[in-house]
Write a protein that holds these residues in place. Structure first.
Motif: not given
Length: 288
Positions: A94, A138, A145, A148-149, A152, A154-156, A159, A183-184
């Protein structure tokens, strides 16, 4: 089954006990999600596809304007793995912009924060039931997009929606209604003897294993949700491997288990250095 938390982490320039690690409360990664990450598998004490991961990290840092720290990242990754008593596992690197003043504008001379963790590989995931997310999409027009920002959100949301609807993961559509990814993971379909995956222009993250698949003969092609239901098979791929898809929005999709198993075996051979650079005609896992 939960993954044991790492006992030792790398923080900035040294290894520290995870229980004693401290991040500045003004760190922009914590406050704003202003940073990047890479998930890197390791085997035999060696981070895999490291050059590709570091190249993507560097490209993301350039887009965000975050200076890369003067750190021997490969050595730090290996040290973190060893400090946790692991010869194989999952490394997470990170990078944040570091602490900054209140507000959105970054400090003129950022001092980035680096955190590296190492955990054992999670247990193999079973076949995936997917849904098409309805709550969020997205933004394929955003440069975020393509990297690897850390943020997250939208992905959360997607999910969480998948869990509420009894699914394992969610497919994110872009603003135009085309399939981007889950999402992943990168999404692939088998159609007419070809492997197809959405292009980055549709919001697909340029994944590391995805790039290898393209080098082996997979093709980029815009996909609709309907294309998934008429495919000869659907599967997911990310840096940790492949996962079969068995349904989309509750509708079954054809089983391509043999292909997924072949791909897993071929990737493992490449990781071990026991396979040729390109799939051979006698044993290629990719459809002709």
């Amino acid at each position: 089954m939960t993954t044991r938390r790492p006992a030792i982490i790398w923080l900035n320039d040294r290894l520290v006990p995870a229980a004693k690690a401290r991040i500045d409360p003004a760190d922009r990664g914590f406050l704003l999600g202003d940073g990047l990450f890479e998930t890197i598998p390791a085997r035999d004490g060696r981070p895999l596809r490291l050059a590709a991961h570091l190249a993507r990290l560097e490209r993301g840092a350039q887009i965000l304007g975050i200076p890369l720290p003067a750190l021997d990242i490969p050595a730090a990754l290996s040290a973190t793995l060893a400090a946790n008593g692991l010869s194989e596992g999952v490394l997470r690197l990170t990078l944040t912009r570091g602490p900054g003043p209140r507000g959105l504008l970054p400090p003129p001379a950022p001092k980035p924060t680096v955190v590296i963790t190492a955990t054992a590989f999670p247990p193999p995931a079973g076949p995936a039931r997917l849904i098409v997310a309805k709550r969020t999409r997205r933004n394929e027009a955003s440069p975020l997009s393509t990297i690897k920002y850390l943020a997250y959100g939208d992905a959360i949301l997607a999910r969480q929606e998948a869990a509420e609807r009894g699914a394992d993961d969610a497919i994110l559509l872009n603003l135009g209604g085309w399939v981007a990814e889950t999402t992943v993971a990168t999404l692939f379909i088998v159609r007419g003897g070809r492997l197809l995956t959405p292009p980055p222009t549709d919001g697909a993250l340029p994944g590391i294993l995805r790039a290898e698949m393209l080098a082996w003969g997979a093709r980029e092609h815009s996909l609709t949700p309907a294309d998934l239901l008429t495919a000869d098979g659907v599967f997911l791929a990310n840096s940790l491997g492949f996962r079969l898809v068995i349904s989309v929005d509750g509708q079954a999709v054809p089983d391509c288990t043999p292909l997924v198993h072949d791909l897993q075996g071929y990737v493992r051979q490449r990781e071990n250095g026991t396979s040729p650079e390109e799939p051979s005609d006698g044993g290629t896992p990719l459809p002709e």
